[in-house]
Design a protein around this motif. Structure first.
Motif, PDB file in Angstrom:
ATOM      1  N   GLU A   1      -3.249   1.314   8.010  1.00  0.00           N
ATOM      2  CA  GLU A   1      -3.005   2.027   9.274  1.00  0.00           C
ATOM      3  C   GLU A   1      -1.516   2.317   9.442  1.00  0.00           C
ATOM      4  O   GLU A   1      -1.115   3.416   9.839  1.00  0.00           O
ATOM      5  N   ALA A   2      -0.689   1.301   9.153  1.00  0.00           N
ATOM      6  CA  ALA A   2       0.755   1.484   9.269  1.00  0.00           C
ATOM      7  C   ALA A   2       1.251   2.525   8.275  1.00  0.00           C
ATOM      8  O   ALA A   2       2.118   3.350   8.603  1.00  0.00           O
ATOM      9  N   ALA A   3       0.711   2.515   7.052  1.00  0.00           N
ATOM     10  CA  ALA A   3       1.112   3.485   6.043  1.00  0.00           C
ATOM     11  C   ALA A   3       0.791   4.913   6.486  1.00  0.00           C
ATOM     12  O   ALA A   3       1.574   5.840   6.272  1.00  0.00           O
ATOM     13  N   GLN A   4      -0.364   5.087   7.102  1.00  0.00           N
ATOM     14  CA  GLN A   4      -0.739   6.416   7.601  1.00  0.00           C
ATOM     15  C   GLN A   4       0.196   6.856   8.723  1.00  0.00           C
ATOM     16  O   GLN A   4       0.586   8.029   8.782  1.00  0.00           O
TER      17      GLN A   4
ATOM     18  N   VAL B   1       0.854  -1.187   0.000  1.00  0.00           N
ATOM     19  CA  VAL B   1       0.000   0.000   0.000  1.00  0.00           C
ATOM     20  C   VAL B   1       0.891   1.238   0.000  1.00  0.00           C
ATOM     21  O   VAL B   1       2.044   1.192   0.436  1.00  0.00           O
ATOM     22  N   PRO B   2       0.382   2.365  -0.495  1.00  0.00           N
ATOM     23  CA  PRO B   2       1.208   3.572  -0.586  1.00  0.00           C
ATOM     24  C   PRO B   2       1.384   4.285   0.747  1.00  0.00           C
ATOM     25  O   PRO B   2       0.472   4.313   1.580  1.00  0.00           O
ATOM     26  N   VAL B   3       2.570   4.843   0.936  1.00  0.00           N
ATOM     27  CA  VAL B   3       2.830   5.776   2.025  1.00  0.00           C
ATOM     28  C   VAL B   3       2.843   7.154   1.369  1.00  0.00           C
ATOM     29  O   VAL B   3       3.728   7.473   0.577  1.00  0.00           O
ATOM     30  N   ARG B   4       1.822   7.937   1.642  1.00  0.00           N
ATOM     31  CA  ARG B   4       1.634   9.220   0.955  1.00  0.00           C
ATOM     32  C   ARG B   4       2.710  10.230   1.326  1.00  0.00           C
ATOM     33  O   ARG B   4       3.338  10.147   2.376  1.00  0.00           O
TER      34      ARG B   4
END
Length: 253
Positions: A243-246, A206-209
């Motif tokens: 959640e981790a990415a956020q 998933v992306p980390v913005r």
């Protein structure tokens, strides 16, 4: 130095490097002048200094300046060093504890995916990909995710120079198949590796913005052998990965 003082010549060179990095592509002298807003003689002199210092290099056409390996190694070492301790490493460690499988934090580096950090699961069967490892961009979940979020022109230029090597029976080796995959990734906001890089290994990323909440500055991914976790089961872990990415995105400040 007061707030109104002019930056030193050394800092001005870093300012110009930031311009090139932000553009995400090789620039001509004219483009660097237009983007920076500085006088042409100044920019020309600075580009020459950065090239002499092996921080920039000329592309084969002799007109465009690109980031050189020395600068890329410096940026990678800085990113990798910052992820070995502190909040980001703790976020990744907790993610592994929650999902029960190995997880990694990655970024795009040239035409490859760079592992900035990785925590292995407690199981004896592990792939042991250490921080600093590089993997192909077209057949890894993180690589496809980061490619999907690049501007189309930058993505196409990158893929034009890559051999789409087949690693397993499921590797996507045509531009048509990859373009369809990129469209799905942008729609669903996650990417998978369905045993495309290593047979018997699946991955979900998933992306980390970035600080603006857009695109994909980095990626966080879960990786597991199919003997322990199917791809469908890995996809079920998406909420925890997001959640981790956020949490990782908040560390950009």
């Amino acid at each position: 130095m007061t707030e109104k003082s002019a930056p030193s010549p050394g800092l001005r060179l870093f300012d110009l490097l930031e311009v090139l990095v932000r553009e995400g592509r090789a620039l001509t002298l004219a483009e660097a002048v237009a983007t920076s807003g500085w006088p042409k003689p100044t920019v020309h002199r600075m580009l020459a200094q950065l090239e002499a210092g092996e921080l920039l290099l000329r592309e084969p056409d002799g007109r465009r300046y690109a980031l050189a390996p020395r600068l890329l190694r410096l940026s990678e070492a800085a990113l990798a060093g910052s992820t070995q301790q502190g909040v980001r490493h703790a976020v990744l460690r907790q993610l592994v504890a929650d999902v029960g499988e190995s997880c990694n934090f990655t970024a795009l580096s040239g035409s490859e995916v760079l592992y900035l950090d990785r925590i292995e699961s407690a199981f004896p069967l592990q792939l042991n990909l250490r921080p600093g490892t590089r993997v192909p961009i077209h057949c890894s979940a993180s690589g496809k995710l980061l490619l999907a979020h690049l501007p189309a022109a930058q993505r196409n230029a990158l893929l034009d120079g890559l051999p789409l090597e087949r690693h397993t029976a499921t590797t996507l080796t045509t531009r048509e198949a990859l373009d369809a995959e990129f469209k799905r990734i942008r729609k669903d906001d996650y990417s998978v590796d369905a045993e495309e890089f290593v047979e018997g290994l699946v991955c979900v990323a998933v992306p980390v913005r970035g600080p603006d909440g857009q695109g994909a500055r980095c990626a966080v991914a879960l990786q597991a052998p199919v003997a322990r976790m199917s791809l469908a089961q890995a996809i079920e872990k998406l909420p925890r990965l997001q959640e981790a990415a956020q949490a990782l995105a908040r560390t950009w400040g």
